[in-house]
Design a protein around this motif. Structure first.
Motif, PDB file in Angstrom:
ATOM      1  N   ILE A   1      -6.799  -6.878  -2.011  1.00  0.00           N
ATOM      2  CA  ILE A   1      -7.699  -6.210  -1.066  1.00  0.00           C
ATOM      3  C   ILE A   1      -7.114  -4.872  -0.636  1.00  0.00           C
ATOM      4  N   VAL A   2      -5.820  -4.893  -0.277  1.00  0.00           N
ATOM      5  CA  VAL A   2      -5.173  -3.690   0.227  1.00  0.00           C
ATOM      6  C   VAL A   2      -4.953  -2.697  -0.905  1.00  0.00           C
TER       7      VAL A   2
ATOM      8  N   LEU B   1      -6.107  -0.300   6.401  1.00  0.00           N
ATOM      9  CA  LEU B   1      -7.458  -0.587   5.918  1.00  0.00           C
ATOM     10  C   LEU B   1      -8.524  -0.093   6.888  1.00  0.00           C
TER      11      LEU B   1
ATOM     12  N   GLN C   1      -2.909   9.801   3.631  1.00  0.00           N
ATOM     13  CA  GLN C   1      -3.456   9.619   2.282  1.00  0.00           C
ATOM     14  C   GLN C   1      -4.114  10.881   1.722  1.00  0.00           C
TER      15      GLN C   1
ATOM     16  N   LEU D   1       0.817   4.256  -2.709  1.00  0.00           N
ATOM     17  CA  LEU D   1       0.672   5.684  -2.415  1.00  0.00           C
ATOM     18  C   LEU D   1       1.809   6.496  -3.017  1.00  0.00           C
TER      19      LEU D   1
ATOM     20  N   THR E   1      -7.927  -0.740  -2.037  1.00  0.00           N
ATOM     21  CA  THR E   1      -8.303   0.319  -1.109  1.00  0.00           C
ATOM     22  C   THR E   1      -7.496   1.589  -1.365  1.00  0.00           C
ATOM     23  N   VAL E   2      -6.180   1.420  -1.631  1.00  0.00           N
ATOM     24  CA  VAL E   2      -5.330   2.591  -1.883  1.00  0.00           C
ATOM     25  C   VAL E   2      -5.873   3.401  -3.054  1.00  0.00           C
TER      26      VAL E   2
ATOM     27  N   VAL F   1     -13.493  -4.955   2.399  1.00  0.00           N
ATOM     28  CA  VAL F   1     -13.161  -3.980   3.434  1.00  0.00           C
ATOM     29  C   VAL F   1     -14.399  -3.205   3.870  1.00  0.00           C
TER      30      VAL F   1
ATOM     31  N   VAL G   1      -5.463   8.971 -10.939  1.00  0.00           N
ATOM     32  CA  VAL G   1      -5.161   8.894  -9.504  1.00  0.00           C
ATOM     33  C   VAL G   1      -5.875   7.716  -8.852  1.00  0.00           C
TER      34      VAL G   1
ATOM     35  N   ALA H   1      -5.350 -12.069  -2.536  1.00  0.00           N
ATOM     36  CA  ALA H   1      -5.650 -11.478  -1.232  1.00  0.00           C
ATOM     37  C   ALA H   1      -4.999 -10.108  -1.095  1.00  0.00           C
TER      38      ALA H   1
ATOM     39  N   PHE I   1       0.830  -1.205   0.000  1.00  0.00           N
ATOM     40  CA  PHE I   1       0.000   0.000   0.000  1.00  0.00           C
ATOM     41  C   PHE I   1       0.866   1.258   0.000  1.00  0.00           C
ATOM     42  N   TRP I   2       2.054   1.143   0.584  1.00  0.00           N
ATOM     43  CA  TRP I   2       2.949   2.304   0.607  1.00  0.00           C
ATOM     44  C   TRP I   2       3.570   2.533  -0.776  1.00  0.00           C
TER      45      TRP I   2
ATOM     46  N   LEU J   1     -16.161  -3.045   7.605  1.00  0.00           N
ATOM     47  CA  LEU J   1     -16.407  -1.789   8.321  1.00  0.00           C
ATOM     48  C   LEU J   1     -17.872  -1.636   8.702  1.00  0.00           C
TER      49      LEU J   1
END
Lengths: 313, 309
Positions: free
Chosen positions: A255-256, B247, B266, A149, A259-260, A271, A164, A252, A145-146, A275
């Motif tokens: 998933i992360v 997440l 972010q 970003l 989200t990014v 996700v 983006v 899998a 994820f980093w 939540l």
């Protein structure tokens, strides 16, 4: 061979049964009444009772589990109240994005991992090799994820090369959609290229020491032919195995990454379901993704047995 | 996973290290620990990684002496300041010092990693020992670990967090369970080998009870594989915790773990990239040094274990 296939399929069914049990249990250990949790604070006792009856929550646990298994076998993954549609349909609508994303990421991981791994093995012990092995270790230490970003900041925000976020408008062409997936796929592919690189390197190292490689060299064949034709072909089986395994892991990992980049894929669905405590969706997604994981592992094992004539079970 | 071959590496590659002469007989007067450290640090990268790791731990512990700022204190007038003399790592959207928060994040991440290691090691060793020694339990335990391993790490962790709800304790519990099978498998495999060895037979012949054999004779021999696994689990736990927090299903967002800091950064990616840069670098350095040390430990402790993990 047939006996082996049947036995492995049996083993897979057993594992899937336990997986289903784990998925089932996870949604039942929720503190409090799942029906009350799902309906929120505004629900009346009548609503809760009605939902409990609909979900079969008033039956004994064992009966609930058998009912659940029956549902799964008929490919019925339940119904999401939040999304107001069957879970299977919700998953299917988002499957395209996640499939493309995973395939692109696998492609990137293979394109990095295999060639660099081969070069690394051939240059064993030299500076190139050490740098490659070090970079592999580094790649395996960066959260995807980093990377995502960082790529987004410099290649999508500062430089307008890539979108983006999102998956484009609903009528976007295939090319446009894939363009949206480039950065996410790189973010997902880089950390996962590390394992492929290290396996390629080890597998090639083992083969490069073999007699027939020495013979090929003695015949005066050029390095390129020796490495790519004689060595790589024989080193390919473990490499294929690890590519299979990483593919499963990347499903899998998506998933992360989704989200990014706010991609409306399966991962995003999972996700948001977690939540808002949408348990049917969580259960369905868990079951499908781990099912795929098990299936890919099985396929890799069977492929292994089919490709390598030395393996007899 | 492979690693640099210890014995066969050409001398050219090892730089300043003395040429790999045939391994000398154990030098007299050296403790096993000193021997281990010598073998471990023969590779310079491992030494560098170990020093880096020690430095990270030291910084986490010494946080109040490194920066005068309170990681939680808001100063809205100072919001989103770029890194400079006053704030080395800049300030965040509430004017809080990023360096102070990265250091607090280090304490939290290292704590989570260490606790996960404890949970996974204790559970995994117990399951592995019982499975390796008690035939009737073995099948059951192995199916159980198979099933847990049929989920990808991150997915299983998300599932547990969905059931348990977000909190630091639940993250530790969830990741502890996720990584238990790794320890259990390694321990079981080692036990199956160890239990057939002559020294166990000798202990049995001397009339030692099974619990005594397991705890006094077998367990100490499992230390090496367990330590190696623990180092890698430490690294994976930090990565997975960061992903969970990112997440929004991990540690609650008000607690500044590295993952939470990146998640918060972010929305400021456009104007303040330092917000995501520093916690990210912290994760990479920590995980990288743990993995290098783990690799080194595996080579130093037992060359035969190279194929595990």
């Amino acid at each position: 061979m047939l006996v082996y296939v049947v036995r492995r399929m049996g083993g897979m069914l057993a594992v899937m049964l336990i997986v289903a049990a784990v998925v089932f249990v996870i949604a039942r250990v929720v503190p409090g009444d799942p029906a009350a949790v799902m309906l929120g604070a505004a629900a009346t006792p009548e609503d809760i009772a009605a939902l409990r009856a609909r979900l079969g929550l008033d039956e004994p646990l064992a009966v609930q589990f058998v009912l659940y298994l029956k549902q799964i076998v008929t490919l019925d993954l339940g119904h999401s109240i939040f999304l107001d549609r069957p879970v299977a349909q919700a998953l299917w609508e988002r499957a395209e994005l996640t499939t493309f994303l995973t395939l692109m990421a696998v492609g990137i991981a293979v394109l990095i991992g295999v060639p660099v791994g081969i070069v690394s093995a051939v240059a064993r012990g030299r500076a190139v090799d050490q740098v490659a092995v070090g970079l592999a270790m580094l790649a395996a230490s960066i959260p995807s994820f980093w990377i995502g970003l960082t790529l987004m900041k410099y290649l999508a925000v500062d430089l307008p090369w890539f979108p983006v976020s999102g998956y484009g408008p609903p009528d976007a062409t295939l090319g446009e959609r894939l363009h949206h997936l480039v950065l996410p796929a790189v973010a997902l592919g880089i950390p996962n290229s590390a394992l492929i690189l290290r396996f390629t390197r080890t597998s090639m190292l083992e083969v490069l020491g073999d007699d027939y490689v020495r013979t090929a060299r003695a015949k005066g064949l050029p390095q390129r032919v020796v490495v790519l034709k004689h060595a790589l072909r024989n080193a390919m089986i473990p490499i294929l195995t690890v590519i299979g395994l990483t593919t499963a892991v990347m499903i899998a990992g998506a998933i992360v990454t989704e989200t990014v980049f706010s991609l409306p894929g399966v991962g995003n669905l999972v996700v948001s379901a977690v939540l808002r405590r949408d348990y049917p969706v969580i259960q369905g997604a868990l079951l499908v993704v781990s099912g795929l994981y098990v299936l890919i592992n099985l396929a890799v094992d069977l492929l292994y047995a089919a490709v390598d004539p030395r393996i007899r079970y | 996973m492979a690693s640099l071959p210890a014995a066969g590496a050409p001398p050219a590659a090892t730089g300043s290290a003395p040429g790999p002469a045939p391994r000398p007989a154990a030098p007299r007067g050296r403790s096993p620990l000193a021997l281990l450290l010598r073998r471990l640090f023969r590779r310079r990268m491992v030494l560098v990684a170990a020093v880096l790791l020690a430095a990270i731990v030291a910084c986490a512990v010494a946080a109040p002496w490194i920066t005068p700022y309170d990681p939680m204190k808001m100063a809205i007038l100072n919001r989103l300041q770029a890194p400079g003399a006053a704030h080395w790592f800049g300030t965040d959207e509430f004017g809080r010092d990023v360096l102070a928060r990265v250091l607090l994040g280090a304490q939290l991440s290292l704590l989570v990693g260490a606790l996960v290691v404890v949970v996974a090691t204790v559970l995994g060793t117990a399951i592995g020992l019982l499975g390796g020694y008690v035939r009737r339990l073995d099948g059951l335990f192995m199916r159980f670990t198979d099933a847990l391993m049929a989920f990808p790490d991150i997915l299983l962790a998300i599932a547990f967090m969905a059931a348990l709800g977000p909190s630091l304790f639940n993250v530790v519990l969830a990741l502890g369970i996720v990584y238990t099978p790794r320890v259990a498998r390694v321990v079981r495999a080692a036990v199956l080998v160890l239990r057939e060895l002559p020294f166990v037979e000798a202990a049995t012949a001397l009339g030692a009870s099974t619990p005594r054999i397991v705890l006094v004779h077998v367990l100490p021999n499992l230390l090496s594989p367990i330590i190696v696994q623990a180092t890698f689990i430490f690294a994976y736990a930090i990565l997975t915790e960061a992903a969970l927090s990112f997440l929004g299903v991990g540690v609650p967002p008000t607690t500044p773990t590295w993952g939470n800091m990146i998640a918060g950064a972010q929305q400021y990616v456009r104007q303040a990239d330092w917000l995501m840069l520093f916690p990210g670098i912290a994760i990479v350095l920590t995980v990288l040094s743990l993995q290098v040390v783990g690799d080194g430990l595996r080579d130093a402790l037992d060359p035969r274990l190279q194929k595990v993990t």
